[in-house]
Design a protein around this motif. Structure first.
Motif, mmCIF file in Angstrom:
data_model
loop_
_atom_site.group_PDB
_atom_site.id
_atom_site.type_symbol
_atom_site.label_atom_id
_atom_site.label_comp_id
_atom_site.label_asym_id
_atom_site.label_seq_id
_atom_site.Cartn_x
_atom_site.Cartn_y
_atom_site.Cartn_z
ATOM 1 N N TYR A 157 1.140 0.175 -4.855
ATOM 2 C CA TYR A 157 -0.019 0.119 -3.959
ATOM 3 C C TYR A 157 0.307 -0.788 -2.782
ATOM 4 O O TYR A 157 0.734 -1.926 -2.956
ATOM 5 C CB TYR A 157 -1.231 -0.466 -4.687
ATOM 6 N N ALA A 158 0.065 -0.303 -1.565
ATOM 7 C CA ALA A 158 0.314 -1.115 -0.374
ATOM 8 C C ALA A 158 -0.620 -0.678 0.743
ATOM 9 O O ALA A 158 -0.769 0.521 1.008
ATOM 10 C CB ALA A 158 1.765 -0.989 0.072
ATOM 11 N N LEU A 159 -1.262 -1.640 1.395
ATOM 12 C CA LEU A 159 -2.084 -1.359 2.560
ATOM 13 C C LEU A 159 -1.183 -1.190 3.784
ATOM 14 O O LEU A 159 -0.027 -1.638 3.772
ATOM 15 C CB LEU A 159 -3.072 -2.508 2.786
ATOM 16 N N PRO A 160 -1.684 -0.560 4.841
ATOM 17 C CA PRO A 160 -0.842 -0.302 6.015
ATOM 18 C C PRO A 160 -0.225 -1.554 6.639
ATOM 19 O O PRO A 160 0.836 -1.485 7.239
ATOM 20 C CB PRO A 160 -1.813 0.369 6.992
ATOM 21 N N ASN A 161 -0.902 -2.702 6.526
ATOM 22 C CA ASN A 161 -0.366 -3.923 7.141
ATOM 23 C C ASN A 161 0.528 -4.715 6.193
ATOM 24 O O ASN A 161 0.946 -5.823 6.509
ATOM 25 C CB ASN A 161 -1.509 -4.813 7.635
ATOM 26 N N GLU A 162 0.830 -4.144 5.018
ATOM 27 C CA GLU A 162 1.713 -4.810 4.071
ATOM 28 C C GLU A 162 3.093 -4.157 4.127
ATOM 29 O O GLU A 162 3.211 -2.941 3.983
ATOM 30 C CB GLU A 162 1.154 -4.717 2.649
ATOM 31 N N SER A 163 4.118 -4.971 4.334
ATOM 32 C CA SER A 163 5.478 -4.421 4.447
ATOM 33 C C SER A 163 6.360 -4.949 3.325
ATOM 34 O O SER A 163 6.497 -4.321 2.278
ATOM 35 C CB SER A 163 6.068 -4.782 5.815
ATOM 36 N N LYS A 164 6.976 -6.115 3.547
ATOM 37 C CA LYS A 164 7.871 -6.678 2.538
ATOM 38 C C LYS A 164 7.125 -7.060 1.260
ATOM 39 O O LYS A 164 7.610 -6.876 0.149
ATOM 40 C CB LYS A 164 8.574 -7.916 3.101
ATOM 41 N N PHE A 165 5.933 -7.634 1.447
ATOM 42 C CA PHE A 165 5.160 -8.104 0.303
ATOM 43 C C PHE A 165 3.803 -7.412 0.270
ATOM 44 O O PHE A 165 3.167 -7.216 1.306
ATOM 45 C CB PHE A 165 4.935 -9.620 0.378
ATOM 46 N N THR A 166 3.370 -7.037 -0.923
ATOM 47 C CA THR A 166 2.027 -6.526 -1.111
ATOM 48 C C THR A 166 1.245 -7.544 -1.925
ATOM 49 O O THR A 166 1.833 -8.441 -2.543
ATOM 50 C CB THR A 166 2.031 -5.182 -1.867
ATOM 51 N N LEU A 167 -0.062 -7.406 -1.921
ATOM 52 C CA LEU A 167 -0.869 -8.331 -2.707
ATOM 53 C C LEU A 167 -0.552 -8.183 -4.189
ATOM 54 O O LEU A 167 -0.510 -9.168 -4.934
ATOM 55 C CB LEU A 167 -2.360 -8.081 -2.462
ATOM 56 N N ILE A 168 -0.290 -6.940 -4.618
ATOM 57 C CA ILE A 168 0.033 -6.714 -6.029
ATOM 58 C C ILE A 168 1.327 -7.422 -6.419
ATOM 59 O O ILE A 168 1.391 -8.110 -7.444
ATOM 60 C CB ILE A 168 0.160 -5.197 -6.316
ATOM 61 N N SER A 169 2.368 -7.291 -5.611
ATOM 62 C CA SER A 169 3.648 -7.945 -5.936
ATOM 63 C C SER A 169 3.510 -9.464 -5.872
ATOM 64 O O SER A 169 4.109 -10.189 -6.671
ATOM 65 C CB SER A 169 4.753 -7.472 -4.994
ATOM 66 N N THR A 170 2.703 -9.951 -4.935
ATOM 67 C CA THR A 170 2.472 -11.394 -4.817
ATOM 68 C C THR A 170 1.765 -11.923 -6.049
ATOM 69 O O THR A 170 2.155 -12.954 -6.621
ATOM 70 C CB THR A 170 1.641 -11.706 -3.558
ATOM 71 N N LEU A 171 0.713 -11.226 -6.462
ATOM 72 C CA LEU A 171 -0.031 -11.659 -7.651
ATOM 73 C C LEU A 171 0.824 -11.541 -8.907
ATOM 74 O O LEU A 171 0.695 -12.357 -9.824
ATOM 75 C CB LEU A 171 -1.313 -10.839 -7.801
#
Length: 441
Positions: free
Chosen positions: A376-390
């Motif tokens: 899952y990635a929003l359009p403004n997420e590139s290298k890091f997504t909120l899911i990978s960060t969490l």
């Protein structure tokens, strides 16, 4: 219209937050850092904020209809409910009600409130601003040698380590503050990759630096290891060129800091890393080697702690000794150990196998959900997504609980779980596909 376009359109809607939005977001952020040892009557500050969040949410919502929490990490909710039931039987009803409001109701409100991307990012930004403010206060505490917020509760003399006062700000212990700042630093690093404005990015860089400094000034080896491990994972994702650049910047910064500390006669980093290595060695040896650079510091014999706690619990292993139970083990004639620095062990002591198993299952369930949604990635997420960060934050957090008793950081944990569930729900509504199919949680 494809799913990315749907999400992108949603991100452009309601960019200006209403007064209600800003109020709820600020209350949620303050809830994460409010000092637990201050009260108005019989209710502490976090519980008051929790009730305020719930009241404001339902009052402004205009109705009291409760939505079904379908698919939202059921084991997380089961753990909270089991915990509330156990507290009801072994502690006061007020304590159980406070726990229910602080963790179940606030999480419920957060999930239903954070139904738009801009609300999610604004809450993260609000947490970063709080981390910045607490970072400045923490640095001031270390420099001044006195606690500015909890001076009546924390001893400045006992808080000295390596010549610095271990900053704590609103938290009950410097370790908790350090872990909080480590998490905020990683969230800040994530946000730096999602904003396009140079002005915003510069502000985030400044916040990041101050938060990291205050994390180190908590002088918690656990928190520092948490931050370093998370930052290494993030940096590896940036690619080789940025990794080398980042490592050179760190090396330069450390050199400058070491030089400045050497000028004033403080051997901070040598002592710190010496103790880090000693502590890691103690883990494998199963005890305290007694070779710490500071005689007041000891990792402690954690393996013995397990046997002490298990023997104390005895035949009450199923439900534990209760929420009010206090651990006490006489190690020497002059010293009785009263703390259990392992959250899993502490939970077993109070709530037995039932409480411990429900906790571990909720953690495993959370990791499973994150793995399913890793694309899952929003359009403004590139290298890091909120899911990978969490994912990085939660794994490190679960590991860190082998070295600390969870108190203040539980509130932040529940808010982050709510952020995760809300983020996943946004993709569900946009019919985002993942793992070659629709997500089913």
């Amino acid at each position: 219209m494809n799913s990315s376009a749907i999400i992108s359109q949603n991100m452009n809607k309601n960019e200006v937050l209403s007064l209600y939005d800003r109020l709820i977001i600020n209350l949620m952020a303050l809830f994460c850092v409010a000092p637990v040892n201050y009260y108005i009557g019989p209710i502490n500050y976090p519980s008051i904020l929790a009730l305020t969040i719930v009241i404001v949410f339902f009052a402004c919502k205009g109705n009291l209809r409760v939505k079904r929490l379908k698919g939202n990490n059921p084991l997380f909710w089961i753990f909270i409910i089991v915990h509330v039931i156990q507290i009801s039987f072994t502690d006061t009803i007020l304590m159980a009600a406070s726990y229910f409001a602080s963790y179940f109701l606030v999480s419920y409100v957060a999930i239903h409130f954070l139904n738009k991307e801009n609300r999610i990012f604004k809450l993260i930004d609000c947490l970063i601003r709080l981390g910045l403010i607490l970072g400045i206060i923490g640095i001031a505490e270390s420099i001044s040698g006195g606690y500015l917020i909890q001076s009546s509760l924390l001893s400045s003399e006992d808080g000295i380590r390596y010549g610095f006062l271990r900053c704590a700000t609103t938290f009950g212990h410097p370790i908790e503050f350090g872990i909080f700042q480590a998490i905020i630093a990683l969230l800040t690093f994530y946000r730096m990759s999602t904003v396009y404005s140079k002005r915003q990015k510069n502000r985030l860089v400044l916040s990041y630096i101050i938060v990291v400094i205050s994390c180190f000034l908590s002088v918690s080896r656990l928190a520092i290891c948490f931050f370093i491990a998370g930052q290494i994972v993030f940096t590896l994702k940036l690619g080789l060129n940025k990794l080398i650049k980042y490592l050179l910047l760190i090396a330069l910064s450390i050199t400058v800091v070491v030089a400045l500390l050497d000028i004033v006669g403080i051997d901070f980093l040598h002592s710190l890393f010496s103790d880090l290595i000693t502590s890691i060695g103690d883990i494998f040896q199963g005890g305290d080697s007694g070779t710490s650079s500071n005689d007041t510091i000891g990792f402690g014999n954690r393996f013995d702690l397990y046997s002490w706690v298990i023997n104390d619990v005895g035949d009450r292993w199923l439900f534990g000794k209760g929420a009010e139970a206090e651990f006490a083990y006489k190690m020497y004639d002059w010293f009785t150990k009263t703390s259990i620095e392992v959250q899993y062990l502490n939970l077993y002591y109070q709530f037995g196998i039932v409480g411990l198993v429900t906790l571990i299952l909720s953690y495993l369930s959370n990791i499973k959900i994150l793995l399913k949604c890793k694309r899952y990635a929003l359009p403004n997420e590139s290298k890091f997504t909120l899911i990978s960060t969490l994912m990085i934050i939660f794994i490190l957090y679960y590991i860190s609980l082998f070295g600390v008793q969870e108190t203040d950081t539980l509130r932040l944990y529940c808010i982050l779980i709510s952020l995760e569930i809300s983020y996943v729900n946004i993709f569900r509504k946009g019919s985002i596909s993942c793992n070659d199919g629709q997500i089913s949680i």
